[in-house]
Design an enzyme around this catalytic site. Sequence first.
Site, short mmCIF file in Angstrom:
data_model
loop_
_atom_site.label_atom_id
_atom_site.label_comp_id
_atom_site.label_asym_id
_atom_site.label_seq_id
_atom_site.Cartn_x
_atom_site.Cartn_y
_atom_site.Cartn_z
N CYS A 1 0.87 -1.18 0.00
CA CYS A 1 0.00 0.00 0.00
C CYS A 1 0.91 1.22 0.00
O CYS A 1 2.09 1.11 -0.36
CB CYS A 1 -0.99 -0.02 1.17
SG CYS A 1 -0.25 0.13 2.79
N CYS B 1 -1.46 1.98 -3.69
CA CYS B 1 -0.11 2.58 -3.66
C CYS B 1 -0.01 3.62 -4.77
O CYS B 1 1.05 4.08 -5.15
CB CYS B 1 0.99 1.54 -3.77
SG CYS B 1 0.70 0.26 -4.97
N CYS C 1 2.83 1.85 -7.68
CA CYS C 1 2.75 0.39 -7.48
C CYS C 1 3.87 -0.30 -8.26
O CYS C 1 4.11 0.04 -9.42
CB CYS C 1 1.41 -0.13 -7.98
SG CYS C 1 0.07 0.26 -6.85
#
Length: 323
Positions: free
Chosen positions: A200, A275, A279
Site C-alpha cells: 500500500c 499505492c 505500485c
Amino acid sequence: MFVLGLQGSPRPKGNTRALLSAFLDEVERLGGRVTTLDVTKMKVMPCKGCGACERKGYCPQDDDMQAAYPLLREADLVVLATPIYFYGPTAQMKAFIDRSQALWSRKYALDLEDPGRKWRKGFLLAVGATKGKNLFDGTNLTARYFFDAIGAGFEGTLGYRHLEKMGDIEKHPTALAEAREKAGELITPFLKRKKVLFVCRENACRSQMAAAFARQMAGDRFEVESAGSAPAEKVNPMMEKVMAEKGIDMAYLKPSAISDLPDDWQPDALVSMGCEDACPSFPGAVTEEWDLPDPSKESLDFMRNVRDQVEKRVKGFVSEFGG
Ligand SMILES: Cc1cc2nc3c(=O)[nH]c(=O)nc-3n(C[C@H](O)[C@H](O)[C@H](O)COP(=O)(O)O)c2cc1C
C-alpha cells in the site's frame, strides 16, 4: 525465508560456534536468509522481574535486547546454540532467554497472538564436555519454554557430548554433517512456500494488516512480505489497536519500502491496495488490486471496517491461491 541463530558460547573458536555455523551455512547454501546474534557480545541485562511487560507488553530495559525482539518475530526458524554450563545454557544465553518474558507476556498476560506462532520453528544445538546421560535435560526444558515464549514450535535438539576443548567438534565423526542435514530438513518446507507481497502507500495500515492475516492463516504455505510506496515512520497505532481487538499482535513491526526487499526476492503474487501511481510490477507474478480506502486519517470505526474487509479479502486470497 529467514533463520535467526543465537550463539551462546563466549569462546572465540568454540564448538558451539562451529556447530551453529555448519547449520547456518547450509541454510544460506539452500537459499535461506540468515542473521546470527552473538549473544555473548550483546549488552543484555538480566530480567529484573519488574512486571512492566505484563502490564504494558514491552520491556523497559534499554539495551541490545530491543533490537532482538523484532528479529525473533520476523524469524521463520530460531536456532538456539549453547554450550552446557552447569547443566544449563551459559549465563549470557540465560539472560537473553529470560528477557523473552516480554514476548511471553504479550501472549499469556495480554492475550495477543503473534501471527507466526502457528508455524515458526525452534531448534536447539548444544555441546558439553562430559558423557552424562542427563547432560541436556535442563537445557532442553529451558529451550522448550523459551520457544513457547517466542512463539515457536520446539522441533528438537542436536546435543553432542564429550567435547571439551576448542576445536573438538571438528574431530567429531558426525556432528557437523548432522547439523547441515537438520538445517535442510527444517527449512525445506519453508523454501517451498509461495511468495506474496502486499503493498500500500505507507505500509502502516492496510498492507500490514493483510500481511498479518495472511501469516496467521497460511504462513506455512505463503512467505509473506509487505511494503509501501512511501513508507511512514511507524505503523499506525489505531491499526495496532483494531488488530489487538481481534487478538492479533502487531508489535515490533516497522513500515518498509518496496526497495528494501532483497533484490532476488520475486513474489509469486502481488496484491496492491492504493499505492497510487507508484505500485511496483513484477513480471510473472499474479497481480491483484484491492480497492480499499486509506484508513490512516479516519476514525477508529473506519479502521475496523477496513480491517474486516482486509480479513475477508485475505481469506478469499488464501483459499484461491493457498494450494
Ligand atoms: C563454567 C563452565 C561450566 C561448565 N559446565 C559443564 C557441565 O555442567 N557439563 C559439561 O558436560 N560440560 C560443562 N562445561 C564444559 C563445556 O560445556 C564444554 O567445554 C563445551 O565444549 C564448551 O563449548 P564451546 O567450545 O562452544 O565454548 C562447562 C564449562 C565451563 C567453562
